[in-house]
Design a protein around this motif. Structure first.
Motif, PDB file in Angstrom:
ATOM      1  N   ASP A 119       0.817  -1.214   0.000  1.00 23.97           N
ATOM      2  CA  ASP A 119       0.000   0.000   0.000  1.00 23.97           C
ATOM      3  C   ASP A 119       0.853   1.268   0.000  1.00 23.97           C
ATOM      4  O   ASP A 119       0.500   2.252  -0.652  1.00 23.97           O
ATOM      5  N   TYR A 120       1.954   1.271   0.733  1.00 21.84           N
ATOM      6  CA  TYR A 120       2.768   2.496   0.801  1.00 21.84           C
ATOM      7  C   TYR A 120       3.407   2.822  -0.542  1.00 21.84           C
ATOM      8  O   TYR A 120       3.721   3.973  -0.815  1.00 21.84           O
ATOM      9  N   MET A 121       3.601   1.814  -1.392  1.00 22.18           N
ATOM     10  CA  MET A 121       4.129   2.090  -2.729  1.00 22.18           C
ATOM     11  C   MET A 121       3.073   2.772  -3.591  1.00 22.18           C
ATOM     12  O   MET A 121       3.377   3.697  -4.347  1.00 22.18           O
ATOM     13  N   ARG A 122       1.847   2.306  -3.478  1.00 23.30           N
ATOM     14  CA  ARG A 122       0.756   2.973  -4.210  1.00 23.30           C
ATOM     15  C   ARG A 122       0.553   4.403  -3.703  1.00 23.30           C
ATOM     16  O   ARG A 122       0.278   5.314  -4.478  1.00 23.30           O
ATOM     17  N   ALA A 124       2.929   6.340  -2.442  1.00 21.37           N
ATOM     18  CA  ALA A 124       4.049   7.131  -2.958  1.00 21.37           C
ATOM     19  C   ALA A 124       3.809   7.517  -4.417  1.00 21.37           C
ATOM     20  O   ALA A 124       4.102   8.650  -4.825  1.00 21.37           O
ATOM     21  N   LYS A 125       3.260   6.601  -5.216  1.00 21.96           N
ATOM     22  CA  LYS A 125       2.940   6.921  -6.607  1.00 21.96           C
ATOM     23  C   LYS A 125       1.821   7.945  -6.677  1.00 21.96           C
ATOM     24  O   LYS A 125       1.849   8.866  -7.499  1.00 21.96           O
ATOM     25  N   ALA A 126       0.827   7.818  -5.791  1.00 20.57           N
ATOM     26  CA  ALA A 126      -0.313   8.739  -5.801  1.00 20.57           C
ATOM     27  C   ALA A 126       0.091  10.139  -5.351  1.00 20.57           C
ATOM     28  O   ALA A 126      -0.544  11.122  -5.754  1.00 20.57           O
ATOM     29  N   LYS A 127       1.118  10.253  -4.529  1.00 19.21           N
ATOM     30  CA  LYS A 127       1.592  11.561  -4.083  1.00 19.21           C
ATOM     31  C   LYS A 127       2.309  12.319  -5.191  1.00 19.21           C
ATOM     32  O   LYS A 127       2.606  13.489  -5.047  1.00 19.21           O
ATOM     33  N   GLY A 128       2.582  11.633  -6.294  1.00 21.12           N
ATOM     34  CA  GLY A 128       3.214  12.285  -7.428  1.00 21.12           C
ATOM     35  C   GLY A 128       4.720  12.177  -7.476  1.00 21.12           C
ATOM     36  O   GLY A 128       5.367  12.914  -8.220  1.00 21.12           O
ATOM     37  N   LEU A 129       5.283  11.265  -6.706  1.00 22.92           N
ATOM     38  CA  LEU A 129       6.731  11.068  -6.773  1.00 22.92           C
ATOM     39  C   LEU A 129       7.107  10.468  -8.121  1.00 22.92           C
ATOM     40  O   LEU A 129       6.331   9.736  -8.732  1.00 22.92           O
ATOM     41  N   LEU A 136      13.678   3.401  -6.532  1.00 25.36           N
ATOM     42  CA  LEU A 136      14.981   3.380  -5.864  1.00 25.36           C
ATOM     43  C   LEU A 136      14.893   3.678  -4.373  1.00 25.36           C
ATOM     44  O   LEU A 136      15.535   3.019  -3.561  1.00 25.36           O
ATOM     45  N   THR A 137      14.131   4.699  -4.012  1.00 28.51           N
ATOM     46  CA  THR A 137      14.076   5.114  -2.616  1.00 28.51           C
ATOM     47  C   THR A 137      13.264   4.147  -1.763  1.00 28.51           C
ATOM     48  O   THR A 137      13.705   3.727  -0.699  1.00 28.51           O
ATOM     49  N   HIS A 138      12.087   3.799  -2.237  1.00 31.16           N
ATOM     50  CA  HIS A 138      11.205   2.968  -1.417  1.00 31.16           C
ATOM     51  C   HIS A 138      11.284   1.486  -1.781  1.00 31.16           C
ATOM     52  O   HIS A 138      11.392   0.631  -0.905  1.00 31.16           O
TER      53      HIS A 138
END
Length: 189
Positions: A119-122, A124-129, A136-138
């Protein structure tokens, strides 16, 4: 020890990169190709890969690669001084590192795929990173734990496999010394 450390360094570096590539292009021909190569790499013993690499790169393609079929990392030059010849370490290290490289590739791929589904990857993508930052970071950072667990278990196996690889490449080390002692019935060694 030098041979095992070099083999592990090659296996870690290339295995992590191939695992990341295979996870990012999941279910494509490239993913299937990488996984197929890793299955072959797991199946082939280190002494067989040593013979194949010595034949191809040390004998048939020697004019192009410049790699020696035999030799140790320490050699004597024309003056009589002991010098370090790093190219003599390359083929034995690759031959010894084929199996752990294949394992690391598969572990990295499956671990990264598990992390990418979190979920935290989704989030991070939704935050616009950027995609690169997310991966690489996550992603990679969080998927390295199983890889390093697999690496510690393979290091002892590499020390044992170095005996045969040293014998194929005539690499002067503890493995070659032990094999020669067994052949010559040298009990104290």
């Amino acid at each position: 020890l030098i041979l095992a450390l070099a083999a592990m360094a090659i296996a870690i570096l290339i295995g992590i990169i191939l695992g990341i590539i295979a996870a990012l292009v999941q279910d494509t021909w490239l993913d299937q190709f990488i996984i197929g190569l890793s299955v072959i790499g797991i199946s082939v013993p280190s002494y067989v890969s040593a013979i194949v690499l010595a034949l191809i790169f040390g004998f048939l393609l020697r004019d192009y690669t410049g790699l020696n079929i035999q030799g140790s990392i320490f050699d004597i030059n024309d003056i009589g001084d002991e010098v370090v010849v790093w190219k003599n370490l390359l083929l034995p290290a690759i031959a010894l590192g084929v199996r752990p490289l294949a394992i690391i590739t598969q572990v990295m791929r499956s671990s990264l795929l598990d992390v990418l589904a979190q979920d935290y990857m989704r989030t991070a993508k939704a935050k616009g990173l950027r995609f690169k930052d997310v991966i690489l970071t996550h992603g990679v950072k969080n998927s390295l734990n199983p890889v390093f667990t697999a690496v510690t278990g393979w290091f002892a196996s590499l020390l044992a496999g170095a005996f045969f690889v040293e014998n194929v490449f005539n690499f002067k080390g503890v493995g070659g010394l032990t094999v020669n002692a067994l052949i010559n019935y040298d009990i104290p060694v």
